[in-house]
Motif scaffolding. Structure first.
Motif, PDB file in Angstrom:
ATOM      1  N   GLU A 238     -53.243  85.253 106.782  1.00  0.00           N
ATOM      2  CA  GLU A 238     -52.061  86.111 106.798  1.00  0.00           C
ATOM      3  C   GLU A 238     -50.788  85.288 106.572  1.00  0.00           C
ATOM      4  O   GLU A 238     -49.831  85.770 105.981  1.00  0.00           O
ATOM      5  N   ARG A 239     -50.784  84.046 107.040  1.00  0.00           N
ATOM      6  CA  ARG A 239     -49.628  83.155 106.846  1.00  0.00           C
ATOM      7  C   ARG A 239     -49.628  82.526 105.453  1.00  0.00           C
ATOM      8  O   ARG A 239     -48.696  81.814 105.107  1.00  0.00           O
TER       9      ARG A 239
ATOM     10  N   LYS B  50     -61.186  84.679 113.867  1.00  0.00           N
ATOM     11  CA  LYS B  50     -59.827  85.048 114.270  1.00  0.00           C
ATOM     12  C   LYS B  50     -58.792  84.057 113.757  1.00  0.00           C
ATOM     13  O   LYS B  50     -57.741  84.446 113.243  1.00  0.00           O
ATOM     14  N   GLN B  51     -59.074  82.780 113.907  1.00  0.00           N
ATOM     15  CA  GLN B  51     -58.137  81.762 113.445  1.00  0.00           C
ATOM     16  C   GLN B  51     -57.983  81.798 111.923  1.00  0.00           C
ATOM     17  O   GLN B  51     -56.885  81.663 111.399  1.00  0.00           O
ATOM     18  N   THR B  52     -59.080  81.998 111.223  1.00  0.00           N
ATOM     19  CA  THR B  52     -59.027  82.056 109.763  1.00  0.00           C
ATOM     20  C   THR B  52     -58.201  83.252 109.300  1.00  0.00           C
ATOM     21  O   THR B  52     -57.381  83.130 108.379  1.00  0.00           O
ATOM     22  N   LEU B  53     -58.362  84.393 109.950  1.00  0.00           N
ATOM     23  CA  LEU B  53     -57.571  85.571 109.593  1.00  0.00           C
ATOM     24  C   LEU B  53     -56.076  85.313 109.818  1.00  0.00           C
ATOM     25  O   LEU B  53     -55.248  85.656 108.970  1.00  0.00           O
ATOM     26  N   LYS B  54     -55.743  84.683 110.940  1.00  0.00           N
ATOM     27  CA  LYS B  54     -54.335  84.375 111.221  1.00  0.00           C
ATOM     28  C   LYS B  54     -53.746  83.480 110.143  1.00  0.00           C
ATOM     29  O   LYS B  54     -52.639  83.703 109.663  1.00  0.00           O
ATOM     30  N   TRP B  55     -54.473  82.448 109.771  1.00  0.00           N
ATOM     31  CA  TRP B  55     -53.980  81.511 108.773  1.00  0.00           C
ATOM     32  C   TRP B  55     -53.929  82.150 107.392  1.00  0.00           C
ATOM     33  O   TRP B  55     -53.032  81.844 106.606  1.00  0.00           O
TER      34      TRP B  55
END
Length: 80
Positions: free
Chosen positions: A22-23, A15-20
Motif C-alpha cells: 500500500e505504501r 499483513k506486513q506485505t500488504l502494508k508495504w
C-alpha cells in the motif's frame, strides 16, 4: 532466485506485505505455492495492481527457511 531474500531488506508475512504494498515500497513479492489462497490472494492481487512482480516458491517451508524464520511462510517481499 531466493538468494535475494538473504542478501537484502525484506519483510515476512501477509499483513506486513500488504502494508508495504500500500505504501508502494515493495520491489518483489514471493508467494508459497502451497499456501492457502485465502491468505495469499489479496497480496497477489494488490501486487499485480501496483505492477510488482510476484514469484512463486514451491513451499511455505522453503520460503520460511530462505527468510531465516523458524516457521512456514506464505508471503515475503523485498522492500526498498
Amino acid at each position: 532466485m531466493l538468494y535475494h531474500l538473504k542478501d537484502t531488506k525484506k519483510i515476512v508475512g501477509t499483513k506486513q506485505t500488504l502494508k508495504w504494498l500500500e505504501r508502494e515500497n515493495v520491489k518483489l513479492v514471493f508467494v508459497a505455492k502451497d499456501a492457502d489462497d485465502r491468505v495469499t490472494s489479496q497480496v497477489v492481487e494488490l501486487a499485480k495492481a501496483k505492477n510488482v512482480e510476484v514469484k512463486y516458491i514451491d513451499s511455505m517451508h522453503e520460503l520460511g527457511k530462505e527468510c531465516n524464520v523458524e516457521v512456514k511462510t506464505a508471503v515475503a517481499a523485498i522492500i526498498e
